[in-house]
Write a protein that holds these residues in place. Structure first.
Motif, mmCIF file in Angstrom:
data_model
loop_
_atom_site.group_PDB
_atom_site.id
_atom_site.type_symbol
_atom_site.label_atom_id
_atom_site.label_comp_id
_atom_site.label_asym_id
_atom_site.label_seq_id
_atom_site.Cartn_x
_atom_site.Cartn_y
_atom_site.Cartn_z
ATOM 1 N N SER A 273 0.818 -1.220 0.000
ATOM 2 C CA SER A 273 0.000 0.000 0.000
ATOM 3 C C SER A 273 0.848 1.264 0.000
ATOM 4 C CB SER A 273 -0.919 0.010 1.228
ATOM 5 O OG SER A 273 -0.142 0.062 2.420
ATOM 6 N N VAL A 274 2.128 1.152 0.290
ATOM 7 C CA VAL A 274 2.960 2.341 0.495
ATOM 8 C C VAL A 274 3.275 3.042 -0.823
ATOM 9 C CG1 VAL A 274 5.161 3.211 1.373
ATOM 10 C CG2 VAL A 274 3.947 1.408 2.608
ATOM 11 N N MET A 275 3.711 2.280 -1.826
ATOM 12 C CA MET A 275 4.133 2.869 -3.098
ATOM 13 C C MET A 275 3.130 2.583 -4.216
ATOM 14 S SD MET A 275 6.824 4.151 -1.819
ATOM 15 C CE MET A 275 7.631 4.891 -3.248
ATOM 16 N N GLN A 276 1.914 2.279 -3.867
ATOM 17 C CA GLN A 276 0.876 1.948 -4.839
ATOM 18 C C GLN A 276 0.696 3.083 -5.852
ATOM 19 O OE1 GLN A 276 -1.695 -0.816 -6.366
ATOM 20 N NE2 GLN A 276 -0.537 -1.099 -4.476
ATOM 21 N N PRO A 277 0.638 2.771 -7.153
ATOM 22 C CA PRO A 277 0.465 3.820 -8.163
ATOM 23 C C PRO A 277 -0.838 4.604 -7.981
ATOM 24 C CG PRO A 277 1.179 1.769 -9.178
ATOM 25 C CD PRO A 277 0.852 1.450 -7.749
ATOM 26 N N TYR A 278 -0.811 5.834 -8.427
ATOM 27 C CA TYR A 278 -1.925 6.766 -8.226
ATOM 28 C C TYR A 278 -3.244 6.223 -8.762
ATOM 29 C CZ TYR A 278 -4.772 11.002 -8.652
ATOM 30 O OH TYR A 278 -5.779 11.910 -8.576
ATOM 31 N N ASP A 279 -3.260 5.708 -9.998
ATOM 32 C CA ASP A 279 -4.518 5.268 -10.615
ATOM 33 C C ASP A 279 -5.189 4.164 -9.803
ATOM 34 O OD1 ASP A 279 -4.219 7.103 -12.607
ATOM 35 O OD2 ASP A 279 -3.548 5.672 -14.139
ATOM 36 N N ASN A 280 -4.394 3.237 -9.265
ATOM 37 C CA ASN A 280 -4.986 2.165 -8.469
ATOM 38 C C ASN A 280 -5.433 2.678 -7.111
ATOM 39 O OD1 ASN A 280 -5.735 -0.574 -8.901
ATOM 40 N ND2 ASN A 280 -4.251 -1.219 -7.347
ATOM 41 N N ARG A 281 -4.779 3.724 -6.590
ATOM 42 C CA ARG A 281 -5.233 4.356 -5.353
ATOM 43 C C ARG A 281 -6.630 4.960 -5.557
ATOM 44 N NH1 ARG A 281 -1.411 5.644 -1.304
ATOM 45 N NH2 ARG A 281 0.693 5.002 -1.859
ATOM 46 N N VAL A 282 -6.790 5.678 -6.654
ATOM 47 C CA VAL A 282 -8.093 6.285 -6.948
ATOM 48 C C VAL A 282 -9.158 5.201 -7.091
ATOM 49 C CG1 VAL A 282 -9.387 7.639 -8.645
ATOM 50 C CG2 VAL A 282 -7.074 8.346 -7.987
#
Length: 331
Positions: A273-282
């Motif tokens: 969860s720390v370096m998760q890419p932005y698009d997957n965070r959204v």
């Protein structure tokens, strides 16, 4: 001036201690976005960062922990954010290598922030926090690898913890049969209230076995424990099923064989969860807003204020925190 939980090191003893202090805005690190923090939460990493030796995570002192926070944009030099926007931050080593959310104000890099989707407020976002965000990433990974309701029971280990609690609630809401593993019998009613249909005593899965395969039992698993329990669970997965590994409460070792992967096509999915890419965070936060029942989320919340944090940090390191702590940094 504003309030923050500042961790300072005693030069004589070399040990650190946390207390609420007044901080000048000039002391904040640089960042494109200034956030008026509403709420934060307590994760295992926060407990480490507040510990006398910093848990090996804190790079320099004085330090403000808080790996998660949610609040309102105060000012921004990045066109993606404007004053009044509601945002959430998890990960990116904020609260460890960088000053975090145990503060009434924070500066952040714009790339670290995620706009809060409709249907969730800043308090709810911190009831979710890294733990709930990780839980949703795990659910999405299992679904991306074919898991669907009706395939059979989904196992959640460490179910009474932060990740496990949210994972249980999400899975149950989506129509999955949830088997919740816990070593604390007194949490059974709590887990059933979140939607668990079966309570599995931890001792049943802590027993090691020499058999690389057991009866096919679980259609999926979200594992927060690791160690011997994860090794045991791998041998109980149904053909083609997946385990999403999210934690190591039971140890970082994996005393397993490759047999479940070779003979049953079992998948072991790593969840970061720390370096998760932005698009997957959204994507994950949008799913949280629609697929996490907010009444169940409310039942997990334990309110706190900044001055409660040193004790809560010690408690979480001892496994004594159930559900989700929501810290009102302005109270």
């Amino acid at each position: 001036m504003f309030n923050a939980l500042l961790v300072e090191k005693d030069e004589e003893s070399g040990l650190a201690a946390a207390s609420v202090k007044q901080i000048s805005p000039d002391a904040l690190p640089d960042g494109e976005v200034t956030v008026s923090v509403n709420y934060s939460t307590v994760n295992y990493k926060d407990g480490l960062c507040m510990s006398p030796k910093g848990g090996g995570l804190v790079r320099s002192y004085p330090h403000i922990p808080g790996v998660d926070y949610a609040g309102t944009v105060e000012q921004s030099s990045d066109e993606r954010y404007k004053p009044g926007d509601k945002v959430v931050l998890t990960g990116w080593r904020v609260g460890e290598a960088h000053w975090g959310g145990y503060s009434q104000k924070a500066n952040a890099r714009a790339d670290w922030l995620v706009p809060l989707p409709q249907g969730i407020d800043t308090r709810q976002a911190m009831a979710v926090g890294t733990a709930g965000f990780t839980a949703m990433l795990a659910v999405m990974a299992l679904e991306d690898h074919g898991l669907q309701p009706g395939h059979g029971p989904v196992l959640v280990t460490g179910a009474a913890g932060g990740v496990g609690s949210v994972a249980t609630a999400i899975l149950a809401h989506l129509g999955y049969e949830v088997a919740a593993v816990t070593g604390r019998p007194e949490t059974a009613d709590y887990l059933k209230s979140l939607g668990a249909t079966t309570i599995v005593p931890r001792d049943e899965l802590n027993e090691t076995t020499k058999r690389p395969l057991e009866s096919e039992t679980w259609a999926g698993c979200i594992d927060a424990v690791g160690g011997a329990m994860l090794a045991r669970v791998l041998g109980q997965m149904k053909y083609g099923a997946s385990v999403a590994a999210v934690g190591l409460a039971g140890g970082a070792g994996l005393p397993a064989t490759v047999i479940p992967f070779l003979l049953r096509g079992v998948n072991l999915l790593g969840i970061d969860s720390v370096m998760q890419p932005y698009d997957n965070r959204v994507r994950a936060w949008k799913r949280i807003a629609t697929d996490l029942p907010m009444d169940k989320l409310e039942a997990m919340i334990h309110p706190a204020i900044l001055s409660d944090l040193p004790q809560l940090g010690a408690d979480i390191l001892q496994g004594q925190v159930k559900g989700r702590v929501v810290v009102d940094v302005n109270a």
